[in-house]
Design a protein around this motif. Structure first.
Motif, PDB file in Angstrom:
ATOM      1  N   HIS A 199       0.839  -1.185   0.000  1.00  0.00           N
ATOM      2  CA  HIS A 199       0.000   0.000   0.000  1.00  0.00           C
ATOM      3  C   HIS A 199       0.882   1.245   0.000  1.00  0.00           C
ATOM      4  CE1 HIS A 199      -3.738   2.021   2.027  1.00  0.00           C
ATOM      5  NE2 HIS A 199      -3.470   2.525   0.852  1.00  0.00           N
ATOM      6  N   PHE A 200       0.613   2.157  -0.924  1.00  0.00           N
ATOM      7  CA  PHE A 200       1.365   3.404  -1.037  1.00  0.00           C
ATOM      8  C   PHE A 200       0.386   4.578  -0.957  1.00  0.00           C
ATOM      9  CE2 PHE A 200       3.536   0.110  -3.391  1.00  0.00           C
ATOM     10  CZ  PHE A 200       4.847   0.248  -3.009  1.00  0.00           C
ATOM     11  N   VAL A 201       0.798   5.646  -0.255  1.00  0.00           N
ATOM     12  CA  VAL A 201      -0.031   6.837  -0.111  1.00  0.00           C
ATOM     13  C   VAL A 201       0.813   8.050  -0.480  1.00  0.00           C
ATOM     14  CG1 VAL A 201      -1.427   8.227   1.472  1.00  0.00           C
ATOM     15  CG2 VAL A 201      -1.328   5.746   1.760  1.00  0.00           C
ATOM     16  N   ILE A 202       0.260   8.920  -1.320  1.00  0.00           N
ATOM     17  CA  ILE A 202       0.966  10.140  -1.706  1.00  0.00           C
ATOM     18  C   ILE A 202       0.667  11.234  -0.686  1.00  0.00           C
ATOM     19  CG2 ILE A 202      -0.879  11.022  -3.205  1.00  0.00           C
ATOM     20  CD1 ILE A 202       2.788  11.277  -4.156  1.00  0.00           C
ATOM     21  N   HIS A 203       1.685  12.034  -0.367  1.00  0.00           N
ATOM     22  CA  HIS A 203       1.528  13.162   0.554  1.00  0.00           C
ATOM     23  C   HIS A 203       2.125  14.397  -0.102  1.00  0.00           C
ATOM     24  CE1 HIS A 203       0.327  10.865   4.127  1.00  0.00           C
ATOM     25  NE2 HIS A 203       1.152   9.933   3.680  1.00  0.00           N
ATOM     26  N   ASP A 204       1.401  15.507  -0.011  1.00  0.00           N
ATOM     27  CA  ASP A 204       1.968  16.779  -0.444  1.00  0.00           C
ATOM     28  C   ASP A 204       2.977  17.213   0.609  1.00  0.00           C
ATOM     29  OD1 ASP A 204       0.531  17.086  -2.830  1.00  0.00           O
ATOM     30  OD2 ASP A 204      -1.195  17.916  -1.770  1.00  0.00           O
ATOM     31  N   VAL A 205       4.111  17.712   0.155  1.00  0.00           N
ATOM     32  CA  VAL A 205       5.146  18.200   1.061  1.00  0.00           C
ATOM     33  C   VAL A 205       5.423  19.661   0.717  1.00  0.00           C
ATOM     34  CG1 VAL A 205       6.132  15.930   1.537  1.00  0.00           C
ATOM     35  CG2 VAL A 205       6.980  17.227  -0.393  1.00  0.00           C
ATOM     36  N   GLU A 206       6.439  20.242   1.314  1.00  0.00           N
ATOM     37  CA  GLU A 206       6.733  21.664   1.120  1.00  0.00           C
ATOM     38  C   GLU A 206       6.720  22.085  -0.339  1.00  0.00           C
ATOM     39  OE1 GLU A 206      10.016  23.511   3.145  1.00  0.00           O
ATOM     40  OE2 GLU A 206       9.877  22.026   4.740  1.00  0.00           O
ATOM     41  N   GLY A 207       6.286  23.318  -0.540  1.00  0.00           N
ATOM     42  CA  GLY A 207       6.232  23.865  -1.890  1.00  0.00           C
ATOM     43  C   GLY A 207       5.157  23.162  -2.701  1.00  0.00           C
ATOM     44  N   ALA A 237       5.704  20.224  -4.088  1.00  0.00           N
ATOM     45  CA  ALA A 237       6.220  18.861  -4.216  1.00  0.00           C
ATOM     46  C   ALA A 237       5.300  17.834  -3.548  1.00  0.00           C
ATOM     47  CB  ALA A 237       7.617  18.784  -3.596  1.00  0.00           C
ATOM     48  N   ALA A 238       5.566  16.564  -3.856  1.00  0.00           N
ATOM     49  CA  ALA A 238       4.825  15.452  -3.253  1.00  0.00           C
ATOM     50  C   ALA A 238       5.744  14.247  -3.196  1.00  0.00           C
ATOM     51  CB  ALA A 238       3.579  15.132  -4.066  1.00  0.00           C
ATOM     52  N   ALA A 239       5.464  13.348  -2.261  1.00  0.00           N
ATOM     53  CA  ALA A 239       6.267  12.127  -2.133  1.00  0.00           C
ATOM     54  C   ALA A 239       5.343  10.968  -1.771  1.00  0.00           C
ATOM     55  CB  ALA A 239       7.332  12.299  -1.058  1.00  0.00           C
ATOM     56  N   TRP A 240       5.686   9.790  -2.293  1.00  0.00           N
ATOM     57  CA  TRP A 240       4.948   8.567  -1.968  1.00  0.00           C
ATOM     58  C   TRP A 240       5.513   7.973  -0.690  1.00  0.00           C
ATOM     59  CZ3 TRP A 240       0.562   6.993  -4.184  1.00  0.00           C
ATOM     60  CH2 TRP A 240       0.243   7.490  -5.450  1.00  0.00           C
ATOM     61  N   PHE A 241       4.639   7.446   0.144  1.00  0.00           N
ATOM     62  CA  PHE A 241       5.027   6.792   1.386  1.00  0.00           C
ATOM     63  C   PHE A 241       4.466   5.388   1.400  1.00  0.00           C
ATOM     64  CE2 PHE A 241       5.624  11.202   2.293  1.00  0.00           C
ATOM     65  CZ  PHE A 241       6.678  11.240   3.190  1.00  0.00           C
ATOM     66  N   PRO A 242       5.160   4.431   1.991  1.00  0.00           N
ATOM     67  CA  PRO A 242       6.397   4.572   2.748  1.00  0.00           C
ATOM     68  C   PRO A 242       7.570   4.919   1.825  1.00  0.00           C
ATOM     69  CG  PRO A 242       5.859   2.251   2.519  1.00  0.00           C
ATOM     70  CD  PRO A 242       4.720   3.035   1.915  1.00  0.00           C
ATOM     71  N   ARG A 243       8.623   5.432   2.414  1.00  0.00           N
ATOM     72  CA  ARG A 243       9.783   5.864   1.640  1.00  0.00           C
ATOM     73  C   ARG A 243      10.637   4.682   1.193  1.00  0.00           C
ATOM     74  NH1 ARG A 243      10.779  11.330   1.192  1.00  0.00           N
ATOM     75  NH2 ARG A 243      11.876  10.467  -0.567  1.00  0.00           N
ATOM     76  N   GLU A 244      10.537   3.560   1.886  1.00  0.00           N
ATOM     77  CA  GLU A 244      11.261   2.356   1.471  1.00  0.00           C
ATOM     78  C   GLU A 244      10.361   1.142   1.692  1.00  0.00           C
ATOM     79  OE1 GLU A 244      15.598   1.514   1.920  1.00  0.00           O
ATOM     80  OE2 GLU A 244      14.831   0.030   3.345  1.00  0.00           O
ATOM     81  N   VAL A 245      10.323   0.284   0.685  1.00  0.00           N
ATOM     82  CA  VAL A 245       9.527  -0.942   0.736  1.00  0.00           C
ATOM     83  C   VAL A 245      10.459  -2.102   0.438  1.00  0.00           C
ATOM     84  CG1 VAL A 245       7.664  -2.221  -0.395  1.00  0.00           C
ATOM     85  CG2 VAL A 245       7.435   0.230   0.000  1.00  0.00           C
ATOM     86  N   VAL A 246      10.332  -3.171   1.204  1.00  0.00           N
ATOM     87  CA  VAL A 246      11.132  -4.374   0.967  1.00  0.00           C
ATOM     88  C   VAL A 246      10.198  -5.474   0.483  1.00  0.00           C
ATOM     89  CG1 VAL A 246      12.637  -6.110   1.989  1.00  0.00           C
ATOM     90  CG2 VAL A 246      12.824  -3.724   2.707  1.00  0.00           C
ATOM     91  N   ILE A 247      10.520  -6.024  -0.677  1.00  0.00           N
ATOM     92  CA  ILE A 247       9.762  -7.135  -1.258  1.00  0.00           C
ATOM     93  C   ILE A 247      10.665  -8.361  -1.205  1.00  0.00           C
ATOM     94  CG2 ILE A 247       8.715  -8.053  -3.365  1.00  0.00           C
ATOM     95  CD1 ILE A 247       8.040  -5.153  -4.131  1.00  0.00           C
ATOM     96  N   HIS A 248      10.153  -9.444  -0.646  1.00  0.00           N
ATOM     97  CA  HIS A 248      10.909 -10.695  -0.529  1.00  0.00           C
ATOM     98  C   HIS A 248      10.540 -11.619  -1.681  1.00  0.00           C
ATOM     99  CE1 HIS A 248      12.342  -9.730   3.544  1.00  0.00           C
ATOM    100  NE2 HIS A 248      11.190  -9.103   3.632  1.00  0.00           N
TER     101      HIS A 248
END
Length: 154
Positions: A35-43, A45-56
């Motif tokens: 599951h990924f969620v986008i968040h607006d950040v400063e200015g 800009a936007a970033a998807w969270f989580p910032r790191e995903v580990v797939i096995h």
């Protein structure tokens, strides 16, 4: 006051038991779902969270790989992951793949089937032995600092 603390401690203990039980039970679902969620950040800009995903590879790729993309913001965003491919299944035709670039409208949640063929191969890896793949919103966060990472480990 003591009874309130006692009830809280009892509830917390019960919650911990439920969590421990769920973590110890084998998953009945096939494949990995992330599951990924986008968040607006400063200015602007936007970033998807989580910032790191580990797939096995051994557990998450068997049975398919699903990404759930959620956009709670008031503007359209894109989930782009160079090196990953969306698997498209239409009717009786064999599945096709296309580079993973998905538009997610405001308030929308999109489910994407990700092709696992490229991830099962033995491509270049980093020093830890993991394959790495960036993901980001090219409309609002192509800068390196706003890119998140998927790590695929054996």
């Amino acid at each position: 006051m003591r009874s309130v603390h006692g009830r809280f401690a009892g509830a917390a203990f019960g919650l911990l038991l439920v969590i421990a039980q769920n973590c110890s039970m084998p998953s009945t679902s096939l494949g990995g779902e992330f599951h990924f969620v986008i968040h607006d950040v400063e200015g602007d800009a936007a970033a998807w969270f989580p910032r790191e995903v580990v797939i096995h590879k051994r557990t998450d790729l068997e049975g398919g790989l699903i990404f759930i993309l959620e956009n709670p913001t008031p503007r359209t965003h894109v989930f782009e992951a160079p090196g990953l491919f969306e698997q498209i299944v239409e009717g009786p035709d064999p599945p096709t793949v296309k580079p993973l670039r998905v538009y997610v409208a405001p308030g929308e949640t999109v489910q994407v089937q990700v092709s696992t063929e490229q991830l099962k191969r033995e491509p270049e890896t980093d020093a830890s032995g993991a394959q790495t793949c960036p993901f980001f919103c090219p409309l609002h966060g192509a800068d390196e600092a706003l890119r998140s990472t998927i790590r695929v480990v054996p």
